[in-house]
Design a protein around this motif. Structure first.
Motif, PDB file in Angstrom:
ATOM      1  N   ASP A 122       0.859  -1.172   0.000  1.00  0.00           N
ATOM      2  CA  ASP A 122       0.000   0.000   0.000  1.00  0.00           C
ATOM      3  C   ASP A 122       0.897   1.224   0.000  1.00  0.00           C
ATOM      4  N   LYS A 123       0.734   2.063  -0.976  1.00  0.00           N
ATOM      5  CA  LYS A 123       1.552   3.285  -1.135  1.00  0.00           C
ATOM      6  C   LYS A 123       3.034   2.962  -0.984  1.00  0.00           C
TER       7      LYS A 123
ATOM      8  N   ARG B  28      -2.380  -2.853   9.198  1.00  0.00           N
ATOM      9  CA  ARG B  28      -3.299  -2.292   8.200  1.00  0.00           C
ATOM     10  C   ARG B  28      -3.031  -2.857   6.809  1.00  0.00           C
ATOM     11  N   LEU B  29      -1.810  -3.357   6.631  1.00  0.00           N
ATOM     12  CA  LEU B  29      -1.472  -3.919   5.318  1.00  0.00           C
ATOM     13  C   LEU B  29      -1.960  -5.367   5.177  1.00  0.00           C
ATOM     14  N   PHE B  30      -2.317  -5.950   6.312  1.00  0.00           N
ATOM     15  CA  PHE B  30      -2.713  -7.364   6.318  1.00  0.00           C
ATOM     16  C   PHE B  30      -4.184  -7.460   5.915  1.00  0.00           C
TER      17      PHE B  30
ATOM     18  N   LYS C 165      -5.218 -12.584   4.631  1.00  0.00           N
ATOM     19  CA  LYS C 165      -5.397 -13.375   5.861  1.00  0.00           C
ATOM     20  C   LYS C 165      -6.074 -14.707   5.518  1.00  0.00           C
ATOM     21  N   ASN C 166      -7.146 -14.631   4.734  1.00  0.00           N
ATOM     22  CA  ASN C 166      -7.836 -15.859   4.327  1.00  0.00           C
ATOM     23  C   ASN C 166      -6.912 -16.793   3.569  1.00  0.00           C
TER      24      ASN C 166
ATOM     25  N   THR D 234      -4.985 -14.421  14.623  1.00  0.00           N
ATOM     26  CA  THR D 234      -4.806 -13.064  15.115  1.00  0.00           C
ATOM     27  C   THR D 234      -3.568 -12.454  14.464  1.00  0.00           C
ATOM     28  N   ILE D 235      -3.690 -11.183  14.150  1.00  0.00           N
ATOM     29  CA  ILE D 235      -2.553 -10.479  13.560  1.00  0.00           C
ATOM     30  C   ILE D 235      -2.007  -9.491  14.579  1.00  0.00           C
ATOM     31  N   ARG D 236      -0.697  -9.514  14.775  1.00  0.00           N
ATOM     32  CA  ARG D 236      -0.078  -8.553  15.704  1.00  0.00           C
ATOM     33  C   ARG D 236       1.079  -7.854  15.022  1.00  0.00           C
TER      34      ARG D 236
END
Ligand code: GDP
Ligand code: GDP
Length: 439
Positions: A375-376, A403-405, A410-411, A431-433
């Protein structure tokens, strides 16, 4: 996981205490279509030991409910299902007739009870009114302020002292706990009888529980099982069951106590709204399910009927794509024994443990095959993945920027894990951290 259930009359502060004890963990409950967002229960932890907290007051009585009857019903459900019951009173009103009524029910049950006197807001010396609560005959009252959080630590300590011993709960040869869920008349009792009757090795009276009458133990060549028929609970209780939300509360509690859910549908009706609700509860609890389409004998069918009905069910229960579907007749016994294989399969999958090394091999492969999104000019970097817990398998991925995930990526990662390890029978949490982010 041990269950603590909160009971008490309206306005004593049950939901405030619930929120205080559950804290921000509430927000991790995932969205499932068809599920009321009532905060009925929450996974919690105290001193490193997990437990489930249930607020029986989370369901409000309807206008034409008799309050006393309503409270008794909630208390009875808590008695049937919880390991420890937390009875809440209000220091400002003192002991009321309704408090005495609930206390009497609890005493007769011989369950473990902890008495909590709420709204003791001032720090320092204990309010003199506290001693009044000894009258209830439930032992020492624990002063708490749900508003400020005072006293909640001692309260949880008291609950934990009353839990069943941890080793016993984690014994290797524990039978698989199966809950039979479904709306009234779908055939739950019939199925249970068929499951038990065909095998003939019935051991009732499960030692060490107070739930002998509703739990049926069965040992056969497929393993050891304890079946709970939620309808059986209902029939046994003296509580009138006119209101649907009692059955929701019952379902929630028996799902919590189970390893596997059998979600029964009526083949003649397909998936109803109530079925979706119940399925959503099992899904949210992270329990694996088997979708049992019952009364297959009563359906007029040709060679396309089963396929078509399966598609409809899949469509209606999209969030449960992991659950195997079986068509049975509890009346004739047709295909009922197949359920044991499904139960064994989803149970094993729900308890799977995958090493961090294996997970990161999958991650490396996945990232090579499909590059992470940008992204950008900034690209998502996934540093590593690990399995945080089991039942259900919960994976955590650490990355540079959440925010990029994107959802789709993810799926994609989740599907790679599923494919690699053949994880087709269990709900999965992911979960994303960001690196450095705590808990
Ligand atoms: P429930 O009906 O038992 O679930 O009670 P609620 O949690 O909705 O609380 C009823 C009322 O008591 C609300 O106005 C709360 O703000 C208040 N309340 C709850 N706990 C405390 C407390 O510890 N201290 C004080 N001062 N008020 C409280
Ligand atoms: P529960 O309320 O879910 O426990 O349902 P029951 O087991 O009491 O069954 C409700 C009714 O459905 C009874 O009349 C059963 O005989 C009938 N029933 C249950 N399973 C089947 C089935 O597979 N086929 C047919 N035709 N009727 C069934």
């Amino acid at each position: 996981m041990p269950i603590i259930a909160i009971v008490g009359r309206p306005n004593v502060g049950k939901s405030m205490l619930f929120n205080k004890l559950a804290g921000r963990r509430l927000s991790i409950v995932e969205d499932t279509p068809g599920v009321t967002r009532d905060r009925l229960y929450a996974p919690c932890e105290w001193c490193g030991r997990p437990f489930t907290l249930i607020d029986t007051g989370g369901l409000e009585p309807t206008a034409n409910d008799d309050m006393l009857r309503f409270m008794r019903a909630q208390t009875t459900i808590a008695i049937e299902n919880a390991d420890v019951i937390l009875m809440i009173c209000d220091v400002r009103t003192g002991v009321t007739a309704a408090d005495r009524d609930i206390a009497n029910l609890l005493k007769r049950s011989r369950k473990e009870v902890v008495l909590c006197v709420n709204k003791c807001d001032s720090v320092g010396s204990l309010p003199a009114e506290l001693y009044e609560f000894y009258e209830l005959g439930l032992g020492d009252p624990y002063p708490v302020s749900s508003l400020h959080g005072h006293g909640t630590g001692d309260l949880l300590d008291a609950c934990f002292e009353r839990f069943p011993p941890e080793e016993a709960a984690q014994e290797q040869s524990e039978p698989v706990r199966v809950t039979i869920l479904g709306k009234p008349n779908v055939g739950k009792s019939s199925l249970l009888n068929k499951l038990l009757g065909q095998e003939r090795v019935i051991v009732s009276d499960v030692a060490g529980t107070t739930r002998d009458a509703v739990d049926e133990r069965l040992d056969n060549e497929h393993g050891s099982f304890i079946f709970t028929d939620t309808a059986g609970i209902r029939r046994k209780s003296k509580v009138e069951e006119s209101i649907e939300h009692y059955s929701v509360l019952r379902a929630v509690m028996s799902i919590e106590r189970s390893d596997v859910c059998l979600l029964m549908l009526d083949a003649r009706e397909g998936v109803t709204e109530q079925d979706t609700k119940i399925a959503g509860l099992a899904n949210e609890a992270g329990k694996p399910s088997v979708i049992v389409v019952n009364k297959w004998d009563a359906v007029e069918k040709d060679d396309k009927t089963m396929g078509a009905l399966t598609r409809d069910i899949r469509q209606d229960l999209l969030f449960m794509s992991y659950a195997p579907v079986e068509f049975v007749s509890a009346l004739t016994g047709s295909r009922v024994t197949r359920l044991f294989e499904h139960i064994g399969h989803v149970y094993t999958q729900n308890r799977i443990r995958i090493s961090t090394g294996q997970l990161n091999d999958v991650l490396a492969d996945a990232v090579t095959k499909t590059q992470p999104p940008t992204d950008k000019g900034r690209r998502l970097k996934i540093y590593y993945m690990t399995q945080a817990s089991t039942q259900p398998p919960h994976f955590v991925a650490f990355c540079n920027d959440k925010r990029l995930f994107h959802f789709s990526y993810k799926n994609y990662i989740v599907n790679q894990i599923k494919q690699t390890f053949g994880l087709d029978g269990t709900p999965i949490r992911f979960t994303i951290r960001e690196r450095g982010e705590k808990d």
